[in-house]
Design an enzyme around this catalytic site. Structure first.
Site, short mmCIF file in Angstrom:
data_model
loop_
_atom_site.label_atom_id
_atom_site.label_comp_id
_atom_site.label_asym_id
_atom_site.label_seq_id
_atom_site.Cartn_x
_atom_site.Cartn_y
_atom_site.Cartn_z
N TYR A 1 33.21 44.15 24.83
CA TYR A 1 33.96 43.73 26.01
C TYR A 1 35.46 43.81 25.75
CZ TYR A 1 35.77 40.68 29.70
OH TYR A 1 36.48 40.16 30.76
N SER B 1 31.51 40.37 45.25
CA SER B 1 30.35 39.56 45.65
C SER B 1 30.46 38.12 45.15
CB SER B 1 29.05 40.18 45.15
OG SER B 1 29.03 40.23 43.73
N SER C 1 41.94 40.74 31.15
CA SER C 1 41.47 39.49 30.55
C SER C 1 42.44 39.15 29.43
CB SER C 1 40.06 39.67 29.97
OG SER C 1 39.69 38.59 29.16
N LEU D 1 41.90 47.80 48.85
CA LEU D 1 40.51 47.94 48.42
C LEU D 1 40.33 47.14 47.15
CD1 LEU D 1 38.38 51.17 48.38
CD2 LEU D 1 38.35 49.61 46.43
N ILE D 2 39.33 46.27 47.14
CA ILE D 2 39.06 45.41 46.00
C ILE D 2 37.64 45.67 45.52
CG2 ILE D 2 39.02 43.03 45.14
CD1 ILE D 2 40.70 42.27 47.64
N GLY E 1 33.07 35.18 42.43
CA GLY E 1 34.17 34.94 41.50
C GLY E 1 35.54 35.35 41.99
N ILE E 2 36.33 35.90 41.07
CA ILE E 2 37.71 36.27 41.38
C ILE E 2 37.77 37.30 42.49
CG2 ILE E 2 39.81 37.34 40.46
CD1 ILE E 2 39.11 36.21 37.74
#
Length: 285
Positions: free
Chosen positions: A158, A17, A145, A12-13, A19-20
């Protein structure tokens, strides 16, 4: 429908929708996994469906709604996966949202929103998936990140959220290992995707409201434009996630490029913080 007894491994990711997340969903399906590609708005699935068709893996990708800040959608999605496939072998926490600004000018609501998506959403999804991952001796892979290791100017909320995710996963990893679940964090640098575009920020508007921080913000934005000009593609950034998904024993921490490895290494060997501060100071001057 494939019976649970013969079902291939299921992953499950979240946040697929663009990008990565999109690239990882396609790559996982190409690697033979039954891929549950989730997104907050399934009306935005066209790009993923087109990529899946182009790579002839549409039959291995199932799109489901999951909003990481809505516990009900998390529970419903996981219940459906187990009912339909009988197992969950891996969770890839990818959904996230950037937040640009400095704390004097950001509202607390904006800071809380960044924490909800980037930290509490990861916690909630991981918490709900763990019983199923224990049963399969599976794994949790979380996209953090380089900003989860090195604090970056104008990314306070962030980076705080990504730091929190790194601390959460680093603490969880040895505990999860005792019940057969591997935990890995994957740290991209700049990736050429819709992640930044989706912020909906106008640099000129940011600058007109920056007040005393205008010179620093101008320098930061110039540096950021350059870093994204040299960014990885989503497909390149997704490759280490697939390695973590398929490895016998993935490492805890993976960077997605040589630049990201060097950048993270700067922090991990910087005991007094002076090297990082000297580096990021150049971003705002």
């Amino acid at each position: 429908m494939t019976s649970p007894k013969t079902s291939p491994k299921t992953v499950l990711i979240t946040g697929t929708s663009s990008g990565i997340g999109l690239a990882t969903a396609v790559a996982a399906a190409r690697a033979g996994w039954t891929t549950i590609a989730t997104m907050r708005d399934t009306g935005k699935a066209d790009a993923l469906l087109a990529a899946a068709a182009a790579h002839e893996v549409a039959d291995r990708i199932q799109i489901k709604r999951l909003d990481v800040v809505d516990p009900e959608t998390i529970a419903t999605c996981l219940d459906d996966v187990i009912a339909e496939h009988g197992r969950l072998d891996a969770l890839v926490n990818n959904a996230g949202a950037a937040q640009v600004g400095t704390i004097e000018q950001a509202s607390l609501d904006e800071v809380r929103a960044a924490m909800e998506v980037n930290f509490f959403g990861v916690v909630a999804t991981t918490r709900s998936a763990l019983p199923h991952l224990r049963a399969s001796h599976g794994r949790v892979i979380t996209v953090t990140s380089v900003g989860g290791v090195v604090g970056q100017p104008f990314n306070e909320a962030y980076c705080a959220a990504k730091f929190a995710v790194e601390g959460f996963m680093e603490s969880l990893a040895p505990v999860a290992a005792t019940v057969g679940v591997d935990v890995t964090v994957v740290e991209p640098g700049a990736v050429a995707s819709e992640f930044v575009t989706n912020l909906g920020l106008d640099p000129e508007t940011l600058l007109t409201t920056a007040g005393p921080y205008t010179p620093a913000l101008q320098a930061y934005l110039a540096r950021t434009r350059q870093s994204f000009a040299d960014a990885q593609t989503p497909t390149e950034a997704a490759a280490p996630l697939i390695e973590a998904l398929t490895a016998d024993r993935p490492p805890f921490r993976i960077q997605t490029s040589p630049w990201a490895r060097d950048f993270v290494a700067t922090k991990l060997t910087d005991l007094d913080g002076s090297t990082v501060q000297s580096l990021t100071d150049t971003w705002v001057r």
